[in-house]
Design a protein around this motif. Structure first.
Motif, PDB file in Angstrom:
ATOM      1  N   LYS A  62      -2.397   6.280  -2.499  1.00  0.00           N
ATOM      2  CA  LYS A  62      -3.058   6.473  -3.689  1.00  0.00           C
ATOM      3  C   LYS A  62      -2.294   5.307  -4.791  1.00  0.00           C
ATOM      4  O   LYS A  62      -0.988   4.984  -4.559  1.00  0.00           O
ATOM      5  N   LEU A  63      -3.263   4.624  -5.215  1.00  0.00           N
ATOM      6  CA  LEU A  63      -2.783   3.412  -6.123  1.00  0.00           C
ATOM      7  C   LEU A  63      -2.515   3.801  -7.659  1.00  0.00           C
ATOM      8  O   LEU A  63      -2.974   4.483  -8.251  1.00  0.00           O
ATOM      9  N   HIS A  64      -1.386   2.948  -8.194  1.00  0.00           N
ATOM     10  CA  HIS A  64      -0.926   2.908  -9.411  1.00  0.00           C
ATOM     11  C   HIS A  64      -1.455   1.780 -10.123  1.00  0.00           C
ATOM     12  O   HIS A  64      -1.380   2.063 -11.366  1.00  0.00           O
ATOM     13  N   ASP A  65      -2.038   0.893  -9.435  1.00  0.00           N
ATOM     14  CA  ASP A  65      -2.677  -0.156 -10.148  1.00  0.00           C
ATOM     15  C   ASP A  65      -3.558  -0.976  -9.078  1.00  0.00           C
ATOM     16  O   ASP A  65      -3.717  -0.443  -8.319  1.00  0.00           O
ATOM     17  N   HIS A  66      -4.432  -1.848  -9.860  1.00  0.00           N
ATOM     18  CA  HIS A  66      -5.401  -2.477  -8.880  1.00  0.00           C
ATOM     19  C   HIS A  66      -6.539  -1.545  -8.272  1.00  0.00           C
ATOM     20  O   HIS A  66      -6.540  -1.515  -7.185  1.00  0.00           O
ATOM     21  N   PHE A  67      -6.906  -0.809  -9.267  1.00  0.00           N
ATOM     22  CA  PHE A  67      -7.973   0.417  -8.742  1.00  0.00           C
ATOM     23  C   PHE A  67      -9.182  -0.353  -8.135  1.00  0.00           C
ATOM     24  O   PHE A  67      -9.950   0.352  -7.219  1.00  0.00           O
ATOM     25  N   GLU A  68      -9.381  -1.369  -8.207  1.00  0.00           N
ATOM     26  CA  GLU A  68     -10.593  -2.153  -7.696  1.00  0.00           C
ATOM     27  C   GLU A  68     -10.519  -2.345  -6.213  1.00  0.00           C
ATOM     28  O   GLU A  68     -11.508  -2.651  -5.304  1.00  0.00           O
ATOM     29  N   LEU A  69      -9.121  -2.023  -5.645  1.00  0.00           N
ATOM     30  CA  LEU A  69      -9.050  -1.934  -4.180  1.00  0.00           C
ATOM     31  C   LEU A  69      -9.953  -0.980  -3.701  1.00  0.00           C
ATOM     32  O   LEU A  69     -10.180  -1.089  -2.309  1.00  0.00           O
ATOM     33  N   LEU A  70     -10.209   0.191  -4.281  1.00  0.00           N
ATOM     34  CA  LEU A  70     -10.954   1.143  -3.918  1.00  0.00           C
ATOM     35  C   LEU A  70     -12.369   0.651  -3.253  1.00  0.00           C
ATOM     36  O   LEU A  70     -13.063   1.414  -2.513  1.00  0.00           O
ATOM     37  N   ASP A  71     -12.817  -0.694  -3.907  1.00  0.00           N
ATOM     38  CA  ASP A  71     -14.113  -1.072  -3.527  1.00  0.00           C
ATOM     39  C   ASP A  71     -14.113  -1.685  -2.117  1.00  0.00           C
ATOM     40  O   ASP A  71     -15.043  -1.794  -1.354  1.00  0.00           O
ATOM     41  N   LYS A  72     -12.888  -1.940  -1.464  1.00  0.00           N
ATOM     42  CA  LYS A  72     -12.802  -2.403  -0.242  1.00  0.00           C
ATOM     43  C   LYS A  72     -11.989  -1.573   0.620  1.00  0.00           C
ATOM     44  O   LYS A  72     -12.143  -1.813   1.912  1.00  0.00           O
ATOM     45  N   TYR A  73     -11.374  -0.563   0.444  1.00  0.00           N
ATOM     46  CA  TYR A  73     -10.821   0.273   1.340  1.00  0.00           C
ATOM     47  C   TYR A  73     -10.857   1.729   0.875  1.00  0.00           C
ATOM     48  O   TYR A  73     -11.170   2.151  -0.152  1.00  0.00           O
ATOM     49  N   ASP A  74     -10.833   2.655   1.866  1.00  0.00           N
ATOM     50  CA  ASP A  74     -10.915   4.053   1.927  1.00  0.00           C
ATOM     51  C   ASP A  74      -9.621   4.697   1.652  1.00  0.00           C
ATOM     52  O   ASP A  74      -9.386   5.329   2.538  1.00  0.00           O
ATOM     53  N   LEU A  75      -9.245   4.652   0.132  1.00  0.00           N
ATOM     54  CA  LEU A  75      -8.019   5.007  -0.116  1.00  0.00           C
ATOM     55  C   LEU A  75      -8.143   6.551  -0.709  1.00  0.00           C
ATOM     56  O   LEU A  75      -9.313   6.887  -1.240  1.00  0.00           O
ATOM     57  N   GLY A  76      -7.019   7.166  -0.950  1.00  0.00           N
ATOM     58  CA  GLY A  76      -7.120   8.619  -1.336  1.00  0.00           C
ATOM     59  C   GLY A  76      -7.195   8.879  -2.809  1.00  0.00           C
ATOM     60  O   GLY A  76      -7.557   9.967  -3.048  1.00  0.00           O
ATOM     61  N   GLY A  77      -7.075   7.731  -3.533  1.00  0.00           N
ATOM     62  CA  GLY A  77      -7.266   8.017  -5.000  1.00  0.00           C
ATOM     63  C   GLY A  77      -6.349   7.156  -5.984  1.00  0.00           C
ATOM     64  O   GLY A  77      -5.964   5.963  -5.547  1.00  0.00           O
ATOM     65  N   VAL A  78      -6.600   7.566  -7.008  1.00  0.00           N
ATOM     66  CA  VAL A  78      -5.565   6.530  -8.111  1.00  0.00           C
ATOM     67  C   VAL A  78      -4.574   7.552  -8.943  1.00  0.00           C
ATOM     68  O   VAL A  78      -5.028   8.708  -8.967  1.00  0.00           O
TER      69      VAL A  78
END
Length: 186
Positions: A62-78
């Motif tokens: 899960k990201l705390h910054d740079h949420f736009e990386l969700l456009d490139k990777y199948d991440l768990g959330g923000v």
């Protein structure tokens, strides 16, 4: 793993073999998720770290910054914080950091929320516990509260007794290094 949610938080500065440590935490089921908290990292720096982690673990990051990386990777959330207060359309999960009992009332729309500091911090010098635990217990009971600040596995049973649904740990998973081994800041 049991139903008590355990979250690892990365240190804000580079850590030796950080991607390997993250993979070990997740592959060993020591934590349900790893929050990538790198407030001074560029988007490229955060992406470099993600690329070093095997894709099979990305859905647990899960990201705390740079949420736009969700456009490139199948991440768990923000995770929303004082730097980032709005989510991303591709976010599967949204959590938030809170620092007062008053904020808890408005936190029901999130998958979970951090409340901190519950105990004196292990990793942040001078970050001292700020809650009366009896009042905190009343505020978090029945809510999706995750304790942060000075948390160690030895405190999990106590946190459960207060009504917490989980705990977030930084210093436990990423212990301080001797001064000569500390990574240099970006």
């Amino acid at each position: 793993m049991n139903d008590f949610i355990v979250i690892a938080i990365t240190p804000p500065v580079p850590y030796p073999d950080e991607a390997g440590r993250i993979e070990n935490i997740l592959s060993s089921d020591l934590a349900h998720f790893v929050h990538i908290r790198k407030p001074n990292y560029s988007e490229d720096d955060v992406e470099s770290l993600i690329k070093e982690i095997k894709p099979e673990f990305h859905h647990r990051l899960k990201l705390h910054d740079h949420f736009e990386l969700l456009d490139k990777y199948d991440l768990g959330g923000v995770h929303l914080n004082s730097r980032n207060r709005s989510t991303h359309p591709k976010s599967k999960s949204v959590s938030i950091s809170l620092h007062s009992l008053e904020e808890i009332e408005d936190a029901e729309s999130y998958d979970y929320f951090f409340i901190s500091p519950v105990f004196d911090s292990i990793s942040k010098e001078g970050y001292m516990a700020r809650f009366d635990h009896a009042k905190l217990s009343k505020a978090v009971k029945g809510k999706k509260a995750i304790a942060l600040g000075g948390v160690t596995p030895e405190k999990f049973d106590y946190l459960k007794s207060l009504g917490f649904k989980g705990a977030a740990l930084l210093g436990h998973f990423f212990p301080s290094l001797p001064a000569h081994l500390k990574p240099k800041k970006h």
